[in-house]
Write a protein that holds these residues in place. Structure first.
Motif, short mmCIF file in Angstrom:
data_model
loop_
_atom_site.label_atom_id
_atom_site.label_comp_id
_atom_site.label_asym_id
_atom_site.label_seq_id
_atom_site.Cartn_x
_atom_site.Cartn_y
_atom_site.Cartn_z
N THR A 36 36.77 42.76 53.59
CA THR A 36 35.80 42.20 52.64
C THR A 36 36.49 41.75 51.36
N VAL A 37 37.40 42.58 50.84
CA VAL A 37 38.11 42.21 49.61
C VAL A 37 39.02 41.00 49.86
N ARG A 38 39.71 41.00 51.00
CA ARG A 38 40.55 39.84 51.31
C ARG A 38 39.71 38.57 51.40
N ALA A 39 38.55 38.68 52.04
CA ALA A 39 37.68 37.50 52.17
C ALA A 39 37.23 37.00 50.80
N MET A 40 36.93 37.91 49.89
CA MET A 40 36.53 37.50 48.54
C MET A 40 37.70 36.84 47.81
N HIS A 41 38.90 37.39 47.99
CA HIS A 41 40.08 36.78 47.36
C HIS A 41 40.28 35.35 47.84
N HIS A 42 39.98 35.09 49.12
CA HIS A 42 40.17 33.74 49.66
C HIS A 42 39.30 32.71 48.94
N THR A 43 38.22 33.15 48.31
CA THR A 43 37.30 32.22 47.65
C THR A 43 37.67 31.95 46.19
N ILE A 44 38.63 32.71 45.66
CA ILE A 44 38.94 32.64 44.23
C ILE A 44 40.14 31.73 44.01
N LYS A 45 39.86 30.48 43.77
CA LYS A 45 40.89 29.48 43.52
C LYS A 45 40.34 28.53 42.45
N GLY A 46 41.22 28.02 41.62
CA GLY A 46 40.76 27.11 40.57
C GLY A 46 41.90 26.67 39.68
N THR A 47 41.56 26.14 38.53
CA THR A 47 42.54 25.62 37.59
C THR A 47 42.22 26.11 36.19
N ARG A 48 43.23 26.61 35.49
CA ARG A 48 43.07 27.05 34.13
C ARG A 48 42.91 25.85 33.19
N PRO A 49 42.40 26.07 31.98
CA PRO A 49 42.26 24.96 31.03
C PRO A 49 43.59 24.27 30.70
N ASP A 50 44.71 25.00 30.85
CA ASP A 50 46.00 24.38 30.55
C ASP A 50 46.56 23.61 31.74
N GLY A 51 45.78 23.52 32.83
CA GLY A 51 46.19 22.73 33.98
C GLY A 51 46.89 23.50 35.07
N LEU A 52 47.23 24.76 34.84
CA LEU A 52 47.89 25.56 35.87
C LEU A 52 46.86 26.05 36.89
N ALA A 53 47.22 25.95 38.16
CA ALA A 53 46.33 26.42 39.22
C ALA A 53 46.43 27.93 39.36
N TYR A 54 45.34 28.55 39.79
CA TYR A 54 45.37 29.97 40.13
C TYR A 54 44.79 30.15 41.53
N ASP A 55 45.29 31.17 42.22
CA ASP A 55 44.90 31.44 43.60
C ASP A 55 45.04 32.93 43.85
N ALA A 56 43.94 33.59 44.17
CA ALA A 56 43.97 35.04 44.38
C ALA A 56 44.74 35.44 45.63
N ASP A 57 45.13 34.49 46.46
CA ASP A 57 45.96 34.78 47.63
C ASP A 57 47.44 34.59 47.34
N ASP A 58 47.79 34.21 46.12
CA ASP A 58 49.19 34.03 45.74
C ASP A 58 49.92 35.37 45.84
#
Length: 332
Positions: free
Chosen positions: A128-150
């Protein structure tokens, strides 16, 4: 077991049942199958550390504090977490007390469930936690991408959690482990189950891992708004996350380099000893009055003294299905 007529134990059990167990322990099996030690089993360091619920909660609060020093995690929470108050779906910059309670409830469920639940229960929680992490991706205001699977993020996140739980145990448990590295070694199973790799397995390795991330850490405006002087008018009760006192307790546990980053200045030595002693007495008094959780006692009966194998890897072996957040929450 605590005396049945102990008012503190009774109030704690009632509150825990209403606020945590009834909402976040649904579908978790602690009583069966017979003979299953789960991931850790009797005599393990994890069973000993996680049996002290008040210290466990403090450890989670402190872990969340140091975790949020990573700007990417600050923005992950801002964009995706229930912790952030939203108006018409737009973050307001304030903390949502209800969302904070939900996050804490899920965290307690996870760390009690993976410690004392059956093997299938622990595996389900990790999925369940891994599945939730898979949904958490985006971009910070400074343009850097974030990904909870990193993998780098997973390693940082793991290190903050095991550090927080172990540090709270060492400082505030009445009977702390003499060999705390045994806990660090065992807890790697949890990190591997969430997809982590190259995880620190001792106290020294964890401290080194945390400090190695210092060049990428910062106190973002999001972090600053929810700490220190900005919590003086918090509506949270002193013992709740988000209160000024719990914020102090979390920052007081930080490594010195992190305390400097968070602009933490300890009070004079007399006040510091008094605060720590008062918190130690409160946490252990509550634990002694309430006694072991029913889930812990159920796990003892289920395991029947059988210890878990130290050689079984919990790392996922097949790809997880891609689910939406709504689908994940429906099965959580």
């Amino acid at each position: 077991m605590p005396p049945k007529n102990n008012p503190i134990a009774k109030r704690f059990e009632q509150a825990f049942d209403a606020d945590i167990r009834s909402k976040f322990f649904k579908g978790l099996d602690f009583a069966g199958p017979q003979g299953d030690p789960g991931w850790f089993g009797p005599g393990s360091a994890v069973w000993h550390v996680h049996s002290h619920l008040p210290a466990l909660v403090l450890g989670l609060v402190s872990a969340a504090y140091i975790e949020g020093l990573d700007p990417s995690i600050s923005w992950m929470a801002y964009d995706h977490s229930r912790l952030v108050e939203r108006a018409d779906g737009i973050p307001t910059g304030n903390v949502d007390p209800t969302g904070g309670a939900v996050r804490l409830g899920h965290s307690i469920s996870f760390f009690i469930g993976t410690a004392y639940g059956s093997t299938p229960t622990a595996e389900r929680l990790a999925r369940t936690v891994r599945a939730m992490h898979h949904t958490i991706k985006g971009t910070r205001p400074d343009g850097l991408a974030y990904d909870a699977d990193d993998p780098e993020w997973l390693r940082w996140n793991y290190a903050t959690v095991v550090w927080g739980l172990a540090t709270a145990h060492e400082r505030y448990h009445r009977r702390p482990l003499q060999d705390i590295d045994r806990y660090y070694r065992e807890f790697v199973r949890v990190g591997e189950a969430l997809g982590g790799t190259d995880l620190p397995a001792t106290k020294a390795e964890t401290a080194e891992c945390l400090e190695s991330y210092l060049p990428r850490l910062a106190v973002t405006p999001i972090k600053a708004f929810a700490t220190g002087p900005n919590l003086r008018h918090s509506k949270a009760k002193p013992w709740e996350p988000g209160s000024e006192f719990m914020d102090w307790a979390a920052r007081d546990m930080l490594p010195r380099w992190a305390q400097k980053l968070a602009l933490y200045q300890p009070p004079n030595p007399v006040v510091l000893r008094l605060r720590r002693a008062s918190l130690w007495a409160a946490l252990n008094g509550l634990h002694d009055a309430a006694g072991p959780l029913p889930e812990f006692r159920q796990a003892q009966t289920r395991a029947g003294g059988k210890k878990a194998s130290p050689f079984i890897s919990t790392a996922p072996t097949t790809p997880d299905p891609v689910l939406t957040r709504e689908e994940i929450e429906a099965t959580a």
